[in-house]
Structures are given as structure tokens and as C-alpha cells.
Design a protein around this motif. Structure first.
Motif, PDB file in Angstrom:
ATOM      1  N   TYR A 405       0.904  -1.221  -0.127  1.00  0.00           N
ATOM      2  CA  TYR A 405      -0.015  -0.181  -0.017  1.00  0.00           C
ATOM      3  C   TYR A 405       0.675   1.447   0.074  1.00  0.00           C
ATOM      4  CZ  TYR A 405      -4.602  -2.146   0.846  1.00  0.00           C
ATOM      5  OH  TYR A 405      -5.584  -2.872   0.588  1.00  0.00           O
ATOM      6  N   TRP A 406       1.991   1.074   0.692  1.00  0.00           N
ATOM      7  CA  TRP A 406       2.740   2.278   0.913  1.00  0.00           C
ATOM      8  C   TRP A 406       3.555   2.719  -0.472  1.00  0.00           C
ATOM      9  CZ3 TRP A 406       0.429   1.778   5.209  1.00  0.00           C
ATOM     10  CH2 TRP A 406       0.166   2.465   6.202  1.00  0.00           C
ATOM     11  N   ALA A 407       3.972   1.666  -1.078  1.00  0.00           N
ATOM     12  CA  ALA A 407       4.456   1.916  -2.336  1.00  0.00           C
ATOM     13  C   ALA A 407       3.652   2.346  -3.554  1.00  0.00           C
ATOM     14  CB  ALA A 407       5.173   0.488  -2.939  1.00  0.00           C
ATOM     15  N   LEU A 408       2.487   1.936  -3.412  1.00  0.00           N
ATOM     16  CA  LEU A 408       1.401   2.395  -4.278  1.00  0.00           C
ATOM     17  C   LEU A 408       0.921   3.983  -4.080  1.00  0.00           C
ATOM     18  CD1 LEU A 408      -1.168  -0.492  -4.389  1.00  0.00           C
ATOM     19  CD2 LEU A 408      -0.227   0.284  -6.494  1.00  0.00           C
ATOM     20  N   CYS A 409       1.009   4.215  -2.575  1.00  0.00           N
ATOM     21  CA  CYS A 409       0.746   5.685  -2.551  1.00  0.00           C
ATOM     22  C   CYS A 409       1.804   6.293  -2.737  1.00  0.00           C
ATOM     23  CB  CYS A 409       0.512   5.793  -0.946  1.00  0.00           C
ATOM     24  SG  CYS A 409      -0.856   5.207  -0.203  1.00  0.00           S
ATOM     25  N   GLY A 410       3.202   6.041  -2.897  1.00  0.00           N
ATOM     26  CA  GLY A 410       4.324   6.923  -3.340  1.00  0.00           C
ATOM     27  C   GLY A 410       4.208   6.960  -4.900  1.00  0.00           C
ATOM     28  N   SER A 411       3.785   5.906  -5.466  1.00  0.00           N
ATOM     29  CA  SER A 411       3.934   5.812  -6.903  1.00  0.00           C
ATOM     30  C   SER A 411       2.703   6.801  -7.355  1.00  0.00           C
ATOM     31  CB  SER A 411       3.401   4.372  -7.640  1.00  0.00           C
ATOM     32  OG  SER A 411       4.603   3.551  -7.067  1.00  0.00           O
ATOM     33  N   ILE A 412       1.577   6.775  -6.694  1.00  0.00           N
ATOM     34  CA  ILE A 412       0.471   7.585  -7.194  1.00  0.00           C
ATOM     35  C   ILE A 412       0.718   9.086  -6.925  1.00  0.00           C
ATOM     36  CG2 ILE A 412      -1.929   8.262  -6.685  1.00  0.00           C
ATOM     37  CD1 ILE A 412      -2.595   5.417  -6.475  1.00  0.00           C
ATOM     38  N   ALA A 413       1.446   9.391  -5.826  1.00  0.00           N
ATOM     39  CA  ALA A 413       1.935  10.712  -5.437  1.00  0.00           C
ATOM     40  C   ALA A 413       2.893  11.254  -6.337  1.00  0.00           C
ATOM     41  CB  ALA A 413       2.643  10.727  -4.040  1.00  0.00           C
ATOM     42  N   GLU A 415       2.518  10.432  -9.527  1.00  0.00           N
ATOM     43  CA  GLU A 415       1.647  10.531 -10.678  1.00  0.00           C
ATOM     44  C   GLU A 415       2.272   9.327 -11.913  1.00  0.00           C
ATOM     45  OE1 GLU A 415       1.030  14.333 -12.080  1.00  0.00           O
ATOM     46  OE2 GLU A 415      -0.158  14.939 -10.186  1.00  0.00           O
ATOM     47  N   ASP A 416       2.893   8.298 -11.307  1.00  0.00           N
ATOM     48  CA  ASP A 416       3.494   7.180 -12.054  1.00  0.00           C
ATOM     49  C   ASP A 416       2.580   6.275 -12.205  1.00  0.00           C
ATOM     50  OD1 ASP A 416       5.094   5.514 -13.609  1.00  0.00           O
ATOM     51  OD2 ASP A 416       6.914   6.221 -12.743  1.00  0.00           O
ATOM     52  N   TYR A 417       1.467   6.036 -12.983  1.00  0.00           N
ATOM     53  CA  TYR A 417       0.770   5.145 -12.999  1.00  0.00           C
ATOM     54  C   TYR A 417       1.249   3.750 -13.631  1.00  0.00           C
ATOM     55  CZ  TYR A 417      -3.306   7.084 -10.975  1.00  0.00           C
ATOM     56  OH  TYR A 417      -4.036   7.874 -10.004  1.00  0.00           O
ATOM     57  N   GLY A 418       2.525   3.970 -14.327  1.00  0.00           N
ATOM     58  CA  GLY A 418       3.073   2.409 -15.051  1.00  0.00           C
ATOM     59  C   GLY A 418       3.684   1.749 -13.612  1.00  0.00           C
ATOM     60  N   ARG A 419       4.102   2.752 -12.825  1.00  0.00           N
ATOM     61  CA  ARG A 419       4.639   1.779 -11.532  1.00  0.00           C
ATOM     62  C   ARG A 419       3.457   1.259 -10.941  1.00  0.00           C
ATOM     63  NH1 ARG A 419       9.463   5.190  -8.699  1.00  0.00           N
ATOM     64  NH2 ARG A 419      11.274   5.123 -10.188  1.00  0.00           N
ATOM     65  N   VAL A 420       2.204   1.813 -10.920  1.00  0.00           N
ATOM     66  CA  VAL A 420       1.195   1.403 -10.224  1.00  0.00           C
ATOM     67  C   VAL A 420       0.778   0.148 -10.800  1.00  0.00           C
ATOM     68  CG1 VAL A 420      -1.297   1.826  -9.778  1.00  0.00           C
ATOM     69  CG2 VAL A 420       0.168   3.793  -9.465  1.00  0.00           C
ATOM     70  N   ARG A 421       0.768   0.046 -12.132  1.00  0.00           N
ATOM     71  CA  ARG A 421       0.389  -1.072 -12.554  1.00  0.00           C
ATOM     72  C   ARG A 421       1.447  -2.196 -12.392  1.00  0.00           C
ATOM     73  NH1 ARG A 421       2.711  -3.129 -17.183  1.00  0.00           N
ATOM     74  NH2 ARG A 421       3.610  -0.922 -17.741  1.00  0.00           N
ATOM     75  N   GLU A 422       2.693  -1.939 -12.398  1.00  0.00           N
ATOM     76  CA  GLU A 422       3.606  -2.840 -12.165  1.00  0.00           C
ATOM     77  C   GLU A 422       3.561  -3.553 -10.563  1.00  0.00           C
ATOM     78  OE1 GLU A 422       7.942  -2.366 -12.962  1.00  0.00           O
ATOM     79  OE2 GLU A 422       7.249  -0.627 -14.048  1.00  0.00           O
ATOM     80  N   LEU A 423       3.079  -2.752  -9.620  1.00  0.00           N
ATOM     81  CA  LEU A 423       2.814  -3.146  -8.345  1.00  0.00           C
ATOM     82  C   LEU A 423       1.727  -4.077  -8.383  1.00  0.00           C
ATOM     83  CD1 LEU A 423       3.745   0.111  -6.281  1.00  0.00           C
ATOM     84  CD2 LEU A 423       4.795  -2.112  -6.267  1.00  0.00           C
ATOM     85  N   LEU A 424       0.500  -3.516  -8.828  1.00  0.00           N
ATOM     86  CA  LEU A 424      -0.784  -4.290  -8.922  1.00  0.00           C
ATOM     87  C   LEU A 424      -0.575  -5.918  -9.754  1.00  0.00           C
ATOM     88  CD1 LEU A 424      -2.980  -1.406  -9.553  1.00  0.00           C
ATOM     89  CD2 LEU A 424      -2.959  -2.825  -7.359  1.00  0.00           C
ATOM     90  N   THR A 425       0.170  -5.751 -10.862  1.00  0.00           N
ATOM     91  CA  THR A 425       0.120  -6.826 -11.375  1.00  0.00           C
ATOM     92  C   THR A 425       1.490  -7.782 -11.491  1.00  0.00           C
ATOM     93  OG1 THR A 425       1.261  -5.719 -13.426  1.00  0.00           O
ATOM     94  CG2 THR A 425      -1.139  -5.675 -13.220  1.00  0.00           C
TER      95      THR A 425
END
Length: 580
Positions: A405-413, A415-425
Motif C-alpha cells: 500500500y505504501w509503495a502504491l501511495c508513493g507511486s500515485i503521489a 503520478e506514475d501509473y506505470g509503476r502502479v500497474r507494475e505493483l498491482l500486476t
């Protein structure tokens, strides 16, 4: 071999294995409250017996009784003579226990207060007492704990199971407001089968700390301790002076340890202070965390410092891993207090790790981000033996979930949704050797068998995990955001992408294997201080392929591919909307 004072060993046991020690409290625990011990009641009853015979004074009431009746005073016999029925005996005892006015000293003592604080902290969950009074119950309510009280077979049949109760008080002789209290020798010789079964379970599954109890009078209780042959957890006896012969027999039988004490108030107050000192020492010092965050910002941004960043991350991952793989973790039995204590301990041990992951996800380079994914992957503990309580096996992933969750929050802060996708998938290994997307196993609500309503104070919340961990994040979000409103919105943004991608991942599984559809819903389902979940879904539909989520490749990368999952999610929310 290092020799520790018994009280120090007990304090460490309460900290490292919360909830595994039960208390056995006798009349000595309430002495400072003005409630007399059994022997003091005997002497007072002798006076009453003498008064009705015209004797108003005697230099030694015990000797008077011996001279008059030709035998040693017997509490049971005297009480039986003065009050022939259980209801009469209850009325007699009532006068020794109930406070008569606001100035009466019959109120919770320092010992009761200290015990209540230990229970509120999760160190103790089970108390057995021979006392009729309600001083401990009153002290617990002052700490915000409502105990489960078992004072009769009736109460036992309807009681919350020990593992699910924050505190259970077993009053083996009854409650002074109940006419069925046990006083006489014949009443103390044996318990009902149901009570014996409960005591056998407690003495087998828990350690024991005895205080204020001599072991001389209570035959059935003494026999229950002697019946137990296990030595699962330590046995302590807090004693003023040397224990009686019967007390020594019990200590020898359980291979126990005597703790010399001056009085109950001093003993339990010292024990509480020692426990709190040990507990506070395990918390991360704010300055230590701040230094680690500052160091992470520097190391994660500079490729030349990649080895130093890897060492920082590996050190913190190892710290968490050693705890989860330790005997200390393995011995924890699931229950309200032990799970709350485990959550608190996990939060403490992961604070530096999740905070450096947060800042590195926000400002770190791609190499640093890759190492964050590896760290999260290592915290699934899929390689560990899967035997034991499902609840506790699932809780091993809590540390990884926090970092996820903390990594997703940092990636959204960022504004890098590429990283968000990497984390989720990203693929994580599960206990059955499968490789599954992180979004399927890392959300808090996806931890198998964990009912987050167990979190203290959140029993009635519809989204307890979301509410609880959002509050933790708010305290640490200043590492990546400027004001509290930003941190609150950032958390809700993170939960939204988790909900949507989980739904997208879940739908084909449902269609393939027939499992039911659901999705982990966060607090934005009801929290109008933010953007409601329903509003977020509508905005996503309105934006279509242009949405940042679709453009990142999440939800299949297009509104058309996301459509069926969104429909299924809306149907799921329609069925559960009354919860919110």
C-alpha cells in the motif's frame, strides 16, 4: 546462563507472548480495598457468633472459639451456622464487599488498576478468581474494556469463546450478587463438570500467574491445577513470605517459580512498569525513522548509491523477516487481544521499512523501485510451513501488505501509473506454488480468514481495515505530501485502483471456476469527506480510454475491456450498499 529475576522474566513473557499467561487471583488481591480476606471474615464471624451468646469481648477470638467448641475455627462451618441457606450467606458476604458510601475505600486498588492496564494492552486475557467482588470488572471498564464474566454454569454456556474475548474473568466461587456463591467446605470440594472442563482447558493452554491465593482452602481449584500435566507456558506464584505446604506442592508439580512480593499493589504496579518499559523499547525512535527517511531520499535517487540503498532496504526486510519466522511469532494463539498486539508489533517493526519504501516510490529511480518490488515479494513468506491457524498464516503477509500500500501511495503521489500497474500486476508466489498478481493477495481484505472487525475500537465499522491503516498512513504521509487533505485523498486514490484492478482480475476467475464475485472496498464507499467510490467509478466511465488508469494498461488498457468488471462491481456494490 543469564539469571533474571522472576518478575523480569514474567514481564518479558507478557511482552513477547501476549495473552498466553492467565491470572489466578485470590482474596489477598482485594485486601487493600478494605475487603477482608477469608481468615479476617472468619474472625469477624466468630465475633458475631459470640455476640449472640452474650460474649462481647475476648483477647483472642480464635482461642475463644477453640475453647468453646473444642476444635479449630472453620470458615465454612461458622458461616453455615450463621446463615443456613445460600441466599443468607450471600447477604452476609454482601456486607463485606459492597461500598456503603462514596468515601468507602472498597474501590479498585492499585493492583486492580495495573491488572486492568495489562489486560487493555493485550498482555493478559484470562483471569480466574476466587473473589466475589467486582473490583477488577470496575477497573477494566475504566480502561474501556468490557470483560466476559463467567460466574456460573449458566454464564459459561453463553460465554464468548476464550480466543475471541478481549478479557474473560472466571469467578469460580460465583459473584456476590448471585445467591449461588460457594462458601462452605462442601461447596468448595467440587465444581460442575462444565467448570472443570473450562479450567482444564485454561491450565493446559495457558501459563499461570498466581497472586493473593494460598491454595489451602479451595480443594476443587487446587485439584484442577494438579490434574494438568502440561508445561506449555511458565508458572509463577507471587507470594508474601514462603508459600504454604500445599502451595509448594503446586509449584513443584508445575515446575513453577516463586516471586517474593511485599503486597499485591506493589507487585502488579512494578510488573506493569516493567512491561511498559519493554514494550516502549521495541518501538522505533522517531529520530531513527526520520534519519532513515532522509537517507532513503538520498540513496534511492542516485544510481551510484545503489549498493547503499540495497543494504538499507535489505536490513529492514531482514528485521521484519526474523520476527515473522521467530518462535515468538509462531507461539501466538489467535484471539482479539493477541491479534491486536500482533498488528501493533508488525506496525512497529515495519515503520522504517514502509516509510523508506514510500519515499523511494515517490522520488526513487527505476532501479530503486525494482528493489522495492523484490522486497514486497520476499514478505509473502510463501516458503514457510503452512500448518497451524489459518488466521496467523495469513497475518504473515501483513508486513508485505503494508509495504504494498505504501509503495502504491508513493507511486500515485509521483503520478506514475506505470509503476502502479507494475505493483498491482507483479507476480507473487503463493503457498501452493502458484504465481498470482499482487492485487489478488496483498489487499488487507484479501488476507484469508482475517476479520478486521477484531481491531480494537473498530468492531462496528464497515471498513475497519481501511479506517485503521488510513489513520496510520496519515501520520507518515508528510514524507511525500504537504497537507493532511492530500494524504487522505492519496489513500483513497490508492484504494480505488486496488478495488478496480481486483474486480478486473476477479471476473475471469469467477467465470472460469464459478467462485463468487467481490472486491475489497475502502472507506470511500461511505466517506463523504472524500470522493465517493460510486462517483469515482462514474468518472472512470466518463473518461473512458483517456483515463489515467486505462492509459497505464490497467483494467485491460481500455474502457471496453474494463466494462464487464465495472458492471460486476456496480452490481456487487448495489447488493452491499446498505452496509454503508
Amino acid at each position: 546462563m543469564i539469571e533474571l529475576e522472576p518478575i523480569n522474566s514474567l514481564a518479558l513473557t507478557l511482552h513477547h507472548a501476549p495473552g498466553v499467561q492467565a491470572l489466578l487471583l485470590g482474596s489477598g488481591i482485594s485486601r487493600a480495598a478494605g475487603i477482608p480476606t477469608g481468615w479476617e471474615i472468619v474472625l469477624d464471624l466468630i465475633k458475631r457468633l459470640a455476640l449472640v451468646q452474650g460474649v462481647t469481648d475476648a483477647p483472642d477470638w480464635e482461642k475463644w472459639y477453640q475453647d468453646t467448641y473444642g476444635k479449630e475455627p472453620s470458615y465454612s462451618e461458622i458461616l453455615d451456622a450463621i446463615a443456613s441457606t445460600p441466599a443468607e450467606r450471600r447477604a452476609v458476604i454482601h456486607g463485606y464487599i459492597e461500598a456503603t458510601d462514596d468515601n468507602d475505600i472498597r474501590k479498585p486498588t492499585k493492583a486492580h488498576r495495573a491488572i486492568a492496564k495489562l489486560i487493555a494492552a493485550g498482555a493478559i486475557r484470562v483471569v480466574i478468581t476466587t473473589n466475589f467482588d467486582r473490583l477488577l470488572e470496575n477497573a477494566l471498564r475504566d480502561e474501556g474494556v468490557e470483560p466476559t464474566v463467567i460466574a456460573s454454569v449458566d454464564g459459561l454456556l453463553g460465554a464468548t469463546p476464550l480466543v475471541h474475548s478481549r478479557c474473560t474473568i472466571v469467578k469460580v466461587h460465583g459473584d456476590y450478587m448471585d445467591a449461588r456463591i460457594k462458601n462452605t467446605e462442601s461447596e468448595l470440594e467440587a465444581y460442575a463438570d462444565e467448570f472443570n472442563a473450562l479450567l482444564d482447558r485454561i491450565f493446559d493452554e495457558y501459563g499461570l500467574v498466581i497472586a493473593g491465593w494460598s491454595g489451602d482452602w479451595d480443594i476443587a481449584l487446587r485439584n484442577a491445577i494438579l490434574r494438568c500435566s502440561s508445561r506449555r507456558y511458565p508458572f509463577y506464584w507471587a507470594s508474601r513470605g514462603a508459600p504454604s505446604k500445599m502451595g509448594k506442592d503446586l509449584i513443584n508439580h508445575r515446575v513453577g517459580t516463586t516471586i517474593p512480593v511485599s503486597d499485591a499493589d506493589t507487585f502488579f504496579t512494578q510488573l506493569l512498569h516493567k512491561f511498559e518499559a519493554v514494550r516502549s523499547s521495541s518501538r522505533v525512535h522517531p529520530q531513527t525513522a526520520a534519519i532513515a527517511v532522509a537517507e532513503a531520499k538520498k540513496l534511492s535517487r542516485d544510481e551510484r548509491l545503489a549498493p547503499e540503498w540495497a543494504d538499507l532496504l535489505a536490513c529492514e526486510v531482514d528485521r521484519v523477516s526474523k520476527f515473522v519466522r521467530s518462535e515468538e511469532y509462531a507461539k501466538i494463539v489467535p484471539g482479539n487481544e493477541t491479534v491486536n498486539a500482533l498488528v501493533a508489533e508488525t506496525l512497529s517493526r515495519t515503520e522504517i521499512l514502509r516509510r523508506v519504501i514510500l519515499v523511494a516510490s515517490r522520488w526513487g529511480n527505476d532501479q530503486a523501485f525494482h528493489s522495492i518490488k523484490a522486497a514486497i515479494s520476499s514478505l509473502t513468506f510463501a516458503d514457510m510451513h503452512q500448518g497451524g491457524y489459518t488466521y496467523m498464516i495469513s497475518m504473515r503477509r501483513l508486513a508485505g501488505s503494508l509495504c504494498f500500500y505504501w509503495a502504491l501511495c508513493g507511486s500515485i503521489a509521483r503520478e506514475d501509473y506505470g509503476r502502479v500497474r507494475e505493483l498491482l500486476t507483479m507476480k507473487l508466489r503463493t503457498a501452493d506454488e502458484r504465481q498470482v498478481p499482487a492485487v489478488r493477495v496483498m489487499p488487507f481484505n484479501a488476507l484469508d480468514s482475517v476479520d478486521w472487525k477484531i481491531l480494537a475500537g473498530l468492531e462496528n465499522n464497515h471498513t475497519p481495515a481501511s479506517d485503521f491503516f488510513a489513520a496510520v498512513f496519515d501520520k507518515e504521509a508528510s514524507d511525500v505530501v504537504i497537507n493532511p487533505n492530500d494524504s487522505s485523498m492519496l489513500w483513497d486514490d490508492t484504494e480505488f485502483v486496488i478495488t478496480m484492478q481486483f474486480a478486473y482480475d476477479r471476473l475471469p476467475l469467477m467465470e472460469k471456476s464459478g467462485i463468487w464475485f467481490w472486491a475489497p472496498v475502502g472507506r470511500s464507499a461511505w466517506r463523504r469527506a472524500s470522493i465517493l467510490l460510486s462517483e469515482r467509478i462514474q468518472t472512470l466511465l466518463d473518461e473512458g480510454d483517456a483515463s489515467v488508469i486505462c492509459r497505464s494498461g490497467l483494467l485491460g488498457g481500455s474502457a471496453a475491456k474494463a466494462g464487464p468488471a465495472i458492471t460486476a462491481l456496480n452490481e456487487f456494490l448495489a447488493k452491499t450498499v446498505h452496509w454503508y
